[in-house]
Scaffold this motif. Structure first.
Motif, PDB file in Angstrom:
ATOM      1  N   ALA A 183     -35.204  21.618 -68.005  1.00  0.00           N
ATOM      2  CA  ALA A 183     -34.933  23.024 -67.699  1.00  0.00           C
ATOM      3  C   ALA A 183     -33.839  23.150 -66.641  1.00  0.00           C
ATOM      4  O   ALA A 183     -32.978  24.039 -66.725  1.00  0.00           O
ATOM      5  N   ALA A 184     -33.855  22.271 -65.640  1.00  0.00           N
ATOM      6  CA  ALA A 184     -32.820  22.299 -64.601  1.00  0.00           C
ATOM      7  C   ALA A 184     -31.446  22.042 -65.206  1.00  0.00           C
ATOM      8  O   ALA A 184     -30.453  22.682 -64.825  1.00  0.00           O
ATOM      9  N   ARG A 185     -31.382  21.122 -66.152  1.00  0.00           N
ATOM     10  CA  ARG A 185     -30.111  20.860 -66.838  1.00  0.00           C
ATOM     11  C   ARG A 185     -29.657  22.086 -67.620  1.00  0.00           C
ATOM     12  O   ARG A 185     -28.493  22.491 -67.540  1.00  0.00           O
ATOM     13  N   ARG A 186     -30.566  22.645 -68.393  1.00  0.00           N
ATOM     14  CA  ARG A 186     -30.212  23.769 -69.250  1.00  0.00           C
ATOM     15  C   ARG A 186     -29.722  24.956 -68.430  1.00  0.00           C
ATOM     16  O   ARG A 186     -28.699  25.579 -68.750  1.00  0.00           O
ATOM     17  N   LEU A 187     -30.447  25.278 -67.383  1.00  0.00           N
ATOM     18  CA  LEU A 187     -30.082  26.435 -66.577  1.00  0.00           C
ATOM     19  C   LEU A 187     -28.775  26.200 -65.819  1.00  0.00           C
ATOM     20  O   LEU A 187     -27.992  27.134 -65.618  1.00  0.00           O
ATOM     21  N   ALA A 188     -28.509  24.963 -65.429  1.00  0.00           N
ATOM     22  CA  ALA A 188     -27.245  24.645 -64.772  1.00  0.00           C
ATOM     23  C   ALA A 188     -26.070  24.739 -65.734  1.00  0.00           C
ATOM     24  O   ALA A 188     -24.937  25.031 -65.325  1.00  0.00           O
ATOM     25  N   SER A 189     -26.337  24.495 -67.005  1.00  0.00           N
ATOM     26  CA  SER A 189     -25.260  24.527 -68.006  1.00  0.00           C
ATOM     27  C   SER A 189     -25.018  25.919 -68.560  1.00  0.00           C
ATOM     28  O   SER A 189     -24.031  26.137 -69.276  1.00  0.00           O
ATOM     29  N   GLU A 190     -25.886  26.878 -68.231  1.00  0.00           N
ATOM     30  CA  GLU A 190     -25.784  28.221 -68.805  1.00  0.00           C
ATOM     31  C   GLU A 190     -25.816  29.280 -67.706  1.00  0.00           C
ATOM     32  O   GLU A 190     -26.523  30.283 -67.791  1.00  0.00           O
ATOM     33  N   THR A 191     -25.028  29.064 -66.658  1.00  0.00           N
ATOM     34  CA  THR A 191     -25.053  29.990 -65.523  1.00  0.00           C
ATOM     35  C   THR A 191     -24.467  31.352 -65.858  1.00  0.00           C
ATOM     36  O   THR A 191     -24.639  32.301 -65.081  1.00  0.00           O
ATOM     37  N   ASP A 192     -23.785  31.458 -66.998  1.00  0.00           N
ATOM     38  CA  ASP A 192     -23.285  32.773 -67.399  1.00  0.00           C
ATOM     39  C   ASP A 192     -24.388  33.663 -67.955  1.00  0.00           C
ATOM     40  O   ASP A 192     -24.162  34.847 -68.224  1.00  0.00           O
ATOM     41  N   SER A 193     -25.607  33.118 -68.115  1.00  0.00           N
ATOM     42  CA  SER A 193     -26.705  33.889 -68.707  1.00  0.00           C
ATOM     43  C   SER A 193     -27.731  34.349 -67.684  1.00  0.00           C
ATOM     44  O   SER A 193     -28.728  34.961 -68.045  1.00  0.00           O
ATOM     45  N   TRP A 194     -27.522  34.033 -66.394  1.00  0.00           N
ATOM     46  CA  TRP A 194     -28.476  34.465 -65.385  1.00  0.00           C
ATOM     47  C   TRP A 194     -27.788  34.621 -64.025  1.00  0.00           C
ATOM     48  O   TRP A 194     -26.720  34.065 -63.788  1.00  0.00           O
ATOM     49  N   ASN A 195     -28.446  35.354 -63.143  1.00  0.00           N
ATOM     50  CA  ASN A 195     -27.945  35.562 -61.785  1.00  0.00           C
ATOM     51  C   ASN A 195     -29.073  35.365 -60.793  1.00  0.00           C
ATOM     52  O   ASN A 195     -30.235  35.621 -61.096  1.00  0.00           O
ATOM     53  N   GLY A 196     -28.710  34.920 -59.603  1.00  0.00           N
ATOM     54  CA  GLY A 196     -29.703  34.756 -58.554  1.00  0.00           C
ATOM     55  C   GLY A 196     -29.727  33.344 -58.018  1.00  0.00           C
ATOM     56  O   GLY A 196     -28.740  32.600 -58.104  1.00  0.00           O
ATOM     57  N   THR A 197     -30.870  32.953 -57.479  1.00  0.00           N
ATOM     58  CA  THR A 197     -31.053  31.621 -56.900  1.00  0.00           C
ATOM     59  C   THR A 197     -32.228  30.943 -57.581  1.00  0.00           C
ATOM     60  O   THR A 197     -33.343  31.470 -57.594  1.00  0.00           O
TER      61      THR A 197
END
Length: 450
Positions: free
Chosen positions: A115-129
């Protein structure tokens, strides 16, 4: 960036083959640290001993924590897997013991890495910390507290919600999220009964603590069956009874270890009061030379999922996995310390079960009863032959964490890429929506956690 799902199977097998006991998760923590630094996370290590936190800031927005536990158990593995553990370790009392990931924490770590990999690779789909937290010593019920007491929330932003999951004997491809009270409170209780030792050929000169312990064990089990109301939830398990060193020596003491699970504080207090009464009564009846000692040596609270958070998260799970694969399992008697992180942060908690059993085993299920019976036939967490099937458990677990995190990190959910989870595997579990009421899925399905 390379495929975020690449080599996750290999990481899982590596972790399963190399388990580490509570507060000794050094190798696992180092693997996690390397992964997170390579993904661009700010990484903090050594929190609460071996805890690791990765922080990924992506503009203005909410702060969301996703948590996994890392520790293994003192169990001799008997799965027969080609990646089975033959590791041995030394526990906190100095005993050398076999070590196994018998509760699935290796799966939790691997899913969160994915999940950490996926979210790091798709930062255009979420905002925040985004905060990904890898916790030590869940099996002792003290790992979350250790991280909090080590200044966790002085070092990182306080999250608005804490998310996580625990693998279970439910069918792989299924997630089970219970609003409100979800996991029981747990107490570890140590009893030491004192006798008068001597030669086995002359028991009349002794006060036998083994006989005392045997009577105590039998009487303790009446607390649930004869002192607790049928509509209350209480589980009392005696997991260890130790006494003596040789067949012809009557020892001078015996130790009993109890696991107590409850939801209602009044039920818990009544049970502990009964334990004290029974132990002291058996000791007095035997003419023990000194009073027994009763030590509640570990305690952690029940996990209560925020109602709105659970419903919102369940809704996005159903949108992605299908309603037939998202269930409410009822409150389970397994225990978890994840709620301590949420309470300390003043955050919501949302924690669910992840199915880990081969879905083909449920193919003939035609009713809730069939499902309960099938779950009960599977090895439970903490058993020496317990291991989740790698797929589709791993893919489902990664997707669940990503879906939940993105729901809380951004105002909208963007379409997720097609998962490698087989849709016909999901159809196998279609029977799970026979009833909408929360039905506890059998004793084995409830044994997640310490």
């Amino acid at each position: 960036m390379s495929d975020p799902d690449s080599n996750l199977d290999a990481i899982y097998r590596n972790l399963h083959r190399n388990p580490e006991l509570s507060f000794q998760e050094h190798r696992t923590a180092a693997l996690v640290e390397t992964e997170l630094r390579g993904l661009g996370y700010d990484v903090l290590t050594g929190i609460g001993g071996t805890g690791v936190v990765g922080i990924l800031r992506n503009g203005a927005g909410p702060t969301v924590m996703v948590r996994a536990d890392m520790d293994a158990l003192p169990v001799q593995e008997r799965t027969g897997l080609d990646y089975a553990s033959d590791t041995r370790g030394t526990d906190q009392e100095g005993r050398e013991l076999p070590v196994m990931h018998a509760c699935g924490h290796d799966m939790h770590v691997t899913c969160l890495i994915g999940a950490a990999r996926r979210l790091a690779s798709e930062t255009d789909s979420w905002n925040g910390t985004l905060e990904v937290l890898f916790q030590p010593a869940e099996e002792l019920g003290t790992g979350a507290t250790a991280m909090v007491n080590d200044g966790l929330f002085d070092r990182i932003p306080r999250p608005e919600i804490v998310l996580g999951q625990h693998v279970s004997p439910l069918p792989a491809g299924v997630v089970a999220l219970q609003p409100g009270p979800a996991f029981a409170a747990a107490d570890g209780i140590r009893i030491v009964l004192y006798g008068q030792g001597g030669h086995g050929s002359r028991p009349e000169t002794t006060i036998d603590p083994i006989v005392m312990a045997a009577g105590t064990v039998l009487r303790l089990h009446t607390i649930v069956s004869r002192e607790t109301a049928a509509n209350a939830t209480l589980v009392l398990t005696i997991g260890s009874l130790h006494a003596g060193t040789k067949n012809n020596i009557i020892p001078d003491s015996a130790e009993i270890l109890i696991s107590l699970r409850s939801f209602d504080p009044s039920v818990r207090e009544a049970a502990i009061t009964s334990i004290r009464r029974i132990v002291r009564g058996e000791s007095m009846t035997a003419g023990a030379p000194r009073e027994a000692t009763i030590d509640v040596y570990e305690s952690f609270p029940s996990v209560t999922n925020d109602l709105d958070a659970a419903r919102r998260t369940s809704s996005v799970f159903k949108d992605y996995f299908g309603e037939q694969n998202v269930i409410e399992p009822g409150a389970v008697t397994g225990s978890e310390d994840v709620g301590i992180l949420a309470s300390a942060a003043g955050a919501r908690c949302c924690f669910w079960l992840l199915g880990g059993s081969n879905p083909a085993l449920f193919a003939t299920a035609r009713s809730v009863t069939d499902i309960i019976e099938t779950v009960a036939r599977q090895p439970s967490n903490h058993a020496p032959n317990y291991a989740p099937v790698i797929q589709p458990t791993l893919d489902t677990g990664v997707e669940a964490l990503v879906i939940a995190a993105r729901e809380w990190l951004g105002p909208e959910i963007n379409p997720l890429p097609s998962s490698s989870i087989s849709r016909d595997q999901k159809d196998v579990n279609r029977i799970l929506v026979v009833e909408t009421e929360a039905v506890p899925l059998g004793e084995d399905s409830r044994r997640a956690g310490p």
